[in-house]
Design a protein around this motif. Structure first.
Motif, PDB file in Angstrom:
ATOM      1  N   LYS A   4       1.124  -1.610  -0.494  1.00  0.00           N
ATOM      2  CA  LYS A   4       0.091  -0.234   0.185  1.00  0.00           C
ATOM      3  C   LYS A   4       0.972   1.395   0.339  1.00  0.00           C
ATOM      4  O   LYS A   4       1.544   1.458   0.607  1.00  0.00           O
ATOM      5  CB  LYS A   4      -0.915  -0.190   1.149  1.00  0.00           C
ATOM      6  CG  LYS A   4      -2.166  -1.026   1.114  1.00  0.00           C
ATOM      7  CD  LYS A   4      -2.784  -0.765   2.400  1.00  0.00           C
ATOM      8  CE  LYS A   4      -4.164  -2.300   2.546  1.00  0.00           C
ATOM      9  NZ  LYS A   4      -5.101  -1.832   3.502  1.00  0.00           N
ATOM     10  N   LYS A 166      -3.023  12.181  -4.046  1.00  0.00           N
ATOM     11  CA  LYS A 166      -4.421  11.750  -4.311  1.00  0.00           C
ATOM     12  C   LYS A 166      -3.608  10.619  -4.924  1.00  0.00           C
ATOM     13  O   LYS A 166      -4.514   9.714  -5.350  1.00  0.00           O
ATOM     14  CB  LYS A 166      -5.181  13.035  -5.237  1.00  0.00           C
ATOM     15  CG  LYS A 166      -4.010  12.556  -6.517  1.00  0.00           C
ATOM     16  CD  LYS A 166      -4.492  13.806  -7.868  1.00  0.00           C
ATOM     17  CE  LYS A 166      -3.191  14.253  -8.836  1.00  0.00           C
ATOM     18  NZ  LYS A 166      -2.083  14.697  -8.630  1.00  0.00           N
ATOM     19  N   ASP A 169      -2.394   5.041  -1.535  1.00  0.00           N
ATOM     20  CA  ASP A 169      -3.784   4.341  -1.013  1.00  0.00           C
ATOM     21  C   ASP A 169      -4.032   4.390   0.306  1.00  0.00           C
ATOM     22  O   ASP A 169      -5.385   4.538   0.840  1.00  0.00           O
ATOM     23  CB  ASP A 169      -3.278   2.380  -0.929  1.00  0.00           C
ATOM     24  CG  ASP A 169      -2.786   2.442  -1.845  1.00  0.00           C
ATOM     25  OD1 ASP A 169      -3.640   2.501  -3.937  1.00  0.00           O
ATOM     26  OD2 ASP A 169      -1.724   1.671  -2.612  1.00  0.00           O
ATOM     27  N   ILE A 171      -3.599   7.267   3.606  1.00  0.00           N
ATOM     28  CA  ILE A 171      -2.919   9.237   4.248  1.00  0.00           C
ATOM     29  C   ILE A 171      -3.124   8.555   5.690  1.00  0.00           C
ATOM     30  O   ILE A 171      -4.069   8.311   6.069  1.00  0.00           O
ATOM     31  CB  ILE A 171      -3.839   9.960   3.428  1.00  0.00           C
ATOM     32  CG1 ILE A 171      -3.649  10.196   2.206  1.00  0.00           C
ATOM     33  CG2 ILE A 171      -3.530  11.491   4.015  1.00  0.00           C
ATOM     34  CD1 ILE A 171      -4.612  11.454   0.742  1.00  0.00           C
ATOM     35  N   GLN A 216      -9.276   5.606  -0.990  1.00  0.00           N
ATOM     36  CA  GLN A 216      -8.020   5.622  -0.221  1.00  0.00           C
ATOM     37  C   GLN A 216      -8.591   6.246   1.328  1.00  0.00           C
ATOM     38  O   GLN A 216      -9.429   6.279   1.823  1.00  0.00           O
ATOM     39  CB  GLN A 216      -7.780   7.741  -0.368  1.00  0.00           C
ATOM     40  CG  GLN A 216      -7.352   8.060  -1.116  1.00  0.00           C
ATOM     41  CD  GLN A 216      -6.298   8.981  -1.793  1.00  0.00           C
ATOM     42  OE1 GLN A 216      -6.941  10.709  -1.556  1.00  0.00           O
ATOM     43  NE2 GLN A 216      -5.389   9.689  -2.048  1.00  0.00           N
TER      44      GLN A 216
END
Length: 264
Positions: A4, A166, A169, A171, A216
């Motif tokens: 990820k 953006k 995967d 944040i 996300q």
């Protein structure tokens, strides 16, 4: 197992950024590998330090040994009280980088074009103008002239620029922007103005969180730094904010959802 891509977003928040140092120390202890760092205002300074390959413990020691007055170069103009370049120059010298290309982890920072309010994003080239612009709070720091633009703090576009991550995967957002002033009918004009701006910035963050793409996953770490002013001058308070950051990170990273997302 598919890797990820993890992005770290660091909000603005002036000296509340010390809490971000505490959070990142715990992320480092957990061995979390970052693919991207996004920073706004003080988050850009913490971000470049981490991107350079320095451990947060080193940055903590560096910042605690210096008096904040070391960085205050009075501006001779009328657009701000002090210049932001001295703070940035000091930091870059100590972490031994000068360009985005020198960094070990990709870094993106934002600033705001004072003339039209558009976001100006930096991710390549010299770090000095990018970071100086990102931290240039109007009324305190003089705006930064860059090419044909007059730039101010990125927080006046978006103080937690999640959209710049953006492609990630996951944040991890470390938000230290919240400002709680005890507003009353006796509050002065500056306190009212600061609280009004802070309320607007928090609203923008909430909108950004609600509009994240479905693919996300967000891990929000928001240390409760409301007891501290946004501009602190006492090292004891810096240490307290670092500790708050550490405790906040430990709490969030102990949650089952977080551990599952990060494969901890």
């Amino acid at each position: 197992m598919t890797h990820k891509k993890i992005g770290l977003v660091l909000s603005g928040g002036a000296t509340h950024g010390f809490a971000q140092i505490g959070v990142i120390k715990i992320l480092e202890e957990q061995g979390i590998i970052l693919d991207l760092i996004v920073g706004c205002s003080v988050g850009s300074l913490v971000g470049v330090s981490l991107s350079s390959g320095k451990k947060m413990e080193e940055i903590e020691k560096l910042m605690l040994k210096e008096s904040i007055f070391t960085f205050l170069t009075p501006s001779m103009g009328t657009q701000g009280l002090i210049k932001s370049e001295k703070i940035v120059t000091f930091l870059l010298k100590n972490i031994n980088v000068t360009t985005f290309e020198d960094l070990k982890i990709k870094l993106i920072v934002n600033s705001t074009n004072l003339k039209n309010g558009e976001e100006i994003v930096f991710e390549k080239g010299p770090l000095l103008p990018a970071l100086s612009a990102s931290i240039s709070i109007p009324g305190i720091f003089t705006p930064i002239q860059h090419e044909d633009k007059l730039l101010i703090d990125g927080g006046f576009y978006e103080i937690a620029p999640l959209h710049l991550a953006k492609d990630m995967d996951v944040i991890i957002l470390i938000d230290v922007s919240k400002f709680d002033n005890d507003i009353t009918t006796k509050s002065n004009m500056l306190s009212i103005l600061k609280q009004s701006v802070a309320n607007l910035q928090q609203h923008v963050i909430d909108l950004s969180i609600n509009n994240l793409p479905k693919h996300q996953e967000l891990i929000l770490i928001r240390p409760d730094i409301s007891q501290f002013r946004s501009f602190e001058y006492k090292k004891a308070n810096y240490l307290a904010m670092i500790k708050l950051g550490e405790n906040s990170a430990k709490k969030i990273l102990s949650e089952e959802r977080t551990r599952k997302i990060l494969n901890l």
